[in-house]
Design a protein around this motif. Structure first.
Motif, short mmCIF file in Angstrom:
data_model
loop_
_atom_site.label_atom_id
_atom_site.label_comp_id
_atom_site.label_asym_id
_atom_site.label_seq_id
_atom_site.Cartn_x
_atom_site.Cartn_y
_atom_site.Cartn_z
N GLU A 73 34.28 39.03 39.96
CA GLU A 73 33.88 37.94 39.67
C GLU A 73 32.86 37.97 38.56
O GLU A 73 32.61 37.14 37.52
CB GLU A 73 32.99 37.13 40.73
N ASP A 74 32.18 39.09 38.39
CA ASP A 74 31.35 39.44 37.07
C ASP A 74 32.14 39.68 35.82
O ASP A 74 31.55 39.94 34.91
CB ASP A 74 30.35 40.52 37.49
N GLY A 75 33.57 39.74 35.89
CA GLY A 75 34.27 40.00 34.74
C GLY A 75 34.38 41.46 34.38
O GLY A 75 35.11 41.69 33.34
N GLY A 213 38.25 31.39 39.47
CA GLY A 213 36.97 30.99 38.79
C GLY A 213 36.76 29.55 38.18
O GLY A 213 38.00 29.06 38.29
N PRO A 214 35.91 29.09 37.66
CA PRO A 214 35.62 27.82 37.05
C PRO A 214 36.28 28.00 35.55
O PRO A 214 36.90 29.02 35.25
CB PRO A 214 34.05 27.81 37.04
N GLU A 215 36.06 26.66 34.99
CA GLU A 215 36.38 26.79 33.48
C GLU A 215 35.89 28.09 32.89
O GLU A 215 34.62 28.08 33.06
CB GLU A 215 36.30 25.71 33.09
N THR A 216 36.39 28.63 31.87
CA THR A 216 36.04 29.76 31.24
C THR A 216 34.64 29.36 30.16
O THR A 216 35.39 28.46 29.15
CB THR A 216 37.00 30.71 30.64
N THR A 218 31.81 31.34 29.84
CA THR A 218 30.91 32.70 29.70
C THR A 218 31.75 33.70 29.48
O THR A 218 32.94 34.13 29.61
CB THR A 218 30.07 32.75 30.93
N LEU A 219 31.11 35.15 29.03
CA LEU A 219 31.66 36.23 28.69
C LEU A 219 32.27 36.58 30.04
O LEU A 219 33.65 37.16 30.08
CB LEU A 219 30.90 37.35 28.05
N LEU A 224 37.22 37.64 33.03
CA LEU A 224 38.04 37.68 34.35
C LEU A 224 39.41 36.88 34.21
O LEU A 224 40.36 37.19 34.56
CB LEU A 224 37.32 36.77 35.40
N ARG A 225 39.41 35.90 33.33
CA ARG A 225 40.79 35.12 33.13
C ARG A 225 41.68 36.12 32.27
O ARG A 225 42.92 36.02 32.68
CB ARG A 225 40.42 33.80 32.36
N HIS A 226 41.23 36.80 31.53
CA HIS A 226 42.35 37.62 30.78
C HIS A 226 42.74 38.66 31.68
O HIS A 226 43.92 39.01 31.72
CB HIS A 226 41.48 38.57 29.58
N ALA A 227 41.66 39.22 32.54
CA ALA A 227 42.34 40.12 33.51
C ALA A 227 43.15 39.50 34.48
O ALA A 227 44.15 40.30 34.81
CB ALA A 227 41.33 40.87 34.23
N GLN A 228 43.04 38.41 34.67
CA GLN A 228 43.86 37.79 35.85
C GLN A 228 45.34 37.64 35.33
O GLN A 228 46.23 37.83 35.87
CB GLN A 228 43.31 36.41 36.35
#
Length: 555
Positions: A73-75, A213-216, A218-219, A224-228
């Protein structure tokens, strides 16, 4: 090396998790590497795969990012807050037996433990293979390719382009099928990932998988979104298949953002410039980009020029960071702001850079890799023009200046490649779209989405109202897929590939239509398969596989 230049190398190279490899220093200094590196990772850190990008005639960029727990979750991908030593290796063969270059890079925590290795000094116009090592773990093998020598055409270029991959809307089957085509080069024209929270953007029939996670904003969220997205094996396969040229559109930051303006300025949200800075940083961390594109605060240099020998020059544009805000509240409008000569979609500096590139180009094909629809798309049969203010239609003077620029420069074959609109299109480009009898001055090819919009549907181009209102629009299809081209001296051939569904994985791809752009003949021409005279085979004038010939004709 002068002290200032050396300091610049250290700041933009090692601190960015990048290592520049040059013939005189193929390996990082062992003492520096040991001082910066820490203990080996305890689990496989190569869950996000590998990538190659921005090829030149003597090298390219190699990329990976360490993330043993990609959905943390912390990216941070489960990585510790310390640098890690990563070894890279480049081979002359796919089985990784003939090592030609190797070295050490440092994956730094402040850059998401990403690694960017810039290589030069390699041979022009050939394939290479590469991989990374961290502790006992070895990454998957990726294929790279150098461009032909600047004074050579090289052989035919197999170039593909894609856009718009919404993870929730479907499986990335089209990426897998594209990888299986073994292209020399892949252009991604934006919307690589989407910023939305789970189920806030639904495809027809519902979403088939969920965002984490929520809407992106924050860093950590963007990381996290790129990783997913990169946990998807089909996307990883496409990255490993060939070098990529990437540019963003809007969803890498915020839907329909423009310069320093978010989509909804009236909505309570974090400071948009802070959000933009976070999105830019995460984008660099997750893409195979050169040091020139390292973000500096809220700015990032993404427009750039990549030459493929004498065959093609790719002018990669950024139509988001420098544009004026969309007019008339965005969307489809009959909008007087669209014709304001002061408004620009590229910004003055990028526009002059592009026009200068036209004047200097000696390429057979000048290709604009960019985001939004270039040709006019009027959806009103009456005198009023109702067009998308988010596309070049919202910046008519800007489009005319660019078009006039390639005409004045005598560009031999201008071709615009586009994404964004979740459908395949092909178009003839005009200087004056109000005069349908006027000459065509260029060509536009538009790739549908990888998944965005769900399955879509097969469609008859003749029934689409846009084609009746806009005679320069030549083709439309609303299925998912990609475009793969064969670029030769005499012609550019584009196959519009589609998959029947993205709601289930594993669908096969097929060619929905093929268009050809002939050398020095602006505009697109559809091709049809005709059977060959059987006597050609019996006379030995063709191979067993060569059973058809292409006839090019206008519908």
């Amino acid at each position: 090396m002068p002290e200032l230049n050396r300091r610049h190398f250290l700041v933009t190279g090692l601190a960015a998790g990048a290592a520049a490899a040059i013939p005189a220093a193929a390996h990082a200094d062992p003492g520096t590497a040991q001082a910066l590196a820490s203990r080996d990772p305890r689990t496989d850190p190569f869950t996000l795969g590998v990538a190659c990008g921005d090829p030149g005639s003597d090298g390219f960029v190699l990329w990976t990012r360490l993330a043993p727990q990609p959905l943390a979750e912390d990216g941070l991908g489960g990585m510790p807050a310390r640098p890690v030593q990563v070894r890279w290796q480049v081979y002359a063969d796919e089985r990784c037996r003939r090592l030609v270059r190797s070295g050490v890079a440092v994956a730094a925590p402040e850059w998401g433990h990403s690694v960017h290795v810039e290589l030069d000094g390699l041979s022009a116009g050939r394939d290479y293979w590469y991989r990374f090592r961290a502790g006992p773990y070895v990454s998957p093998v990726g294929r790279a390719r150098t461009a032909p020598h600047p004074h050579s055409y090289g052989g035919p270029l197999a170039m593909a382009f894609v856009s718009c991959s919404q993870y929730e809307h479907g499986y990335f089957t089209a990426y897998r099928r594209l990888a299986e085509e073994h292209p020399d080069l892949i252009l991604h024209l934006g919307d690589y990932q989407y910023e939305y929270a789970r189920n806030s953007y639904e495809a027809p029939g519902g979403n088939v998988r969920d965002h984490e996670g929520p809407e992106t904003e924050t860093l950590a969220g963007y990381r996290l979104r790129h990783a997913q997205y990169k946990t998807d094996p089909d996307l990883r396969a496409a990255h490993a298949a060939a070098p990529w040229l990437v540019v963003w559109d809007d969803h890498e930051v915020d839907n329909n953002w423009a310069g320093e303006v978010p989509e909804r300025p009236d909505r309570p949200q974090p400071d948009f410039l802070a959000r933009r800075e976070a999105a830019f940083r995460a984008y660099y961390e997750n893409m195979p980009l050169r040091r020139d594109s390292i973000p500096r605060g809220v700015d990032m240099q993404l427009f750039r020029r990549v030459r493929w020998g004498r065959m093609a020059t790719f002018h990669m544009l950024d139509t988001r960071q420098y544009r004026d805000d969309q007019g008339c509240g965005d969307g489809y409008r009959d909008c007087p702001d669209a014709t304001d000569p002061a408004r620009s979609i590229t910004g003055a500096r990028q526009e002059e850079w592009l026009l200068d590139g036209f004047r200097r180009s000696g390429a057979r094909w000048d290709v604009l890799g960019q985001q939004v629809f270039f040709a006019q798309r009027d959806n009103n049969a009456g005198p009023a023009k109702v067009t998308s203010q988010d596309a070049w239609d919202g910046y008519v003077a800007s489009r005319r200046r660019i078009t006039q620029g390639w005409i004045d420069a005598g560009v031999r074959n201008p071709v615009v490649l586009t994404g964004d609109v979740h459908a395949h299109w092909a178009a003839d480009l005009k200087l004056d779209y109000d005069d349908p009898t006027g000459p065509s001055v260029g060509s536009e090819l538009v790739a549908t989405s990888i998944t965005s919009g769900g399955d879509g549907a097969d469609s008859d181009p003749a029934t689409h109202p846009f084609l009746g209102i806009n005679p320069h629009l030549r083709f439309y299809n609303n299925q998912r897929g990609y475009v793969i081209t064969r670029v030769e001296r005499e012609r550019l051939t584009a196959d519009f590939k589609v998959v029947p569904t993205v709601r289930e994985p594993g669908a096969e791809a097929h060619t929905k239509a093929t268009f050809v752009i002939e050398d020095r003949v602006p505009g697109v021409q559809q091709t049809y398969l005709r059977p060959l005279d059987p006597s050609a085979r019996s006379s030995g004038q063709m191979t067993a596989e060569d059973t058809v010939r292409w006839e090019t004709e206008r519908p």
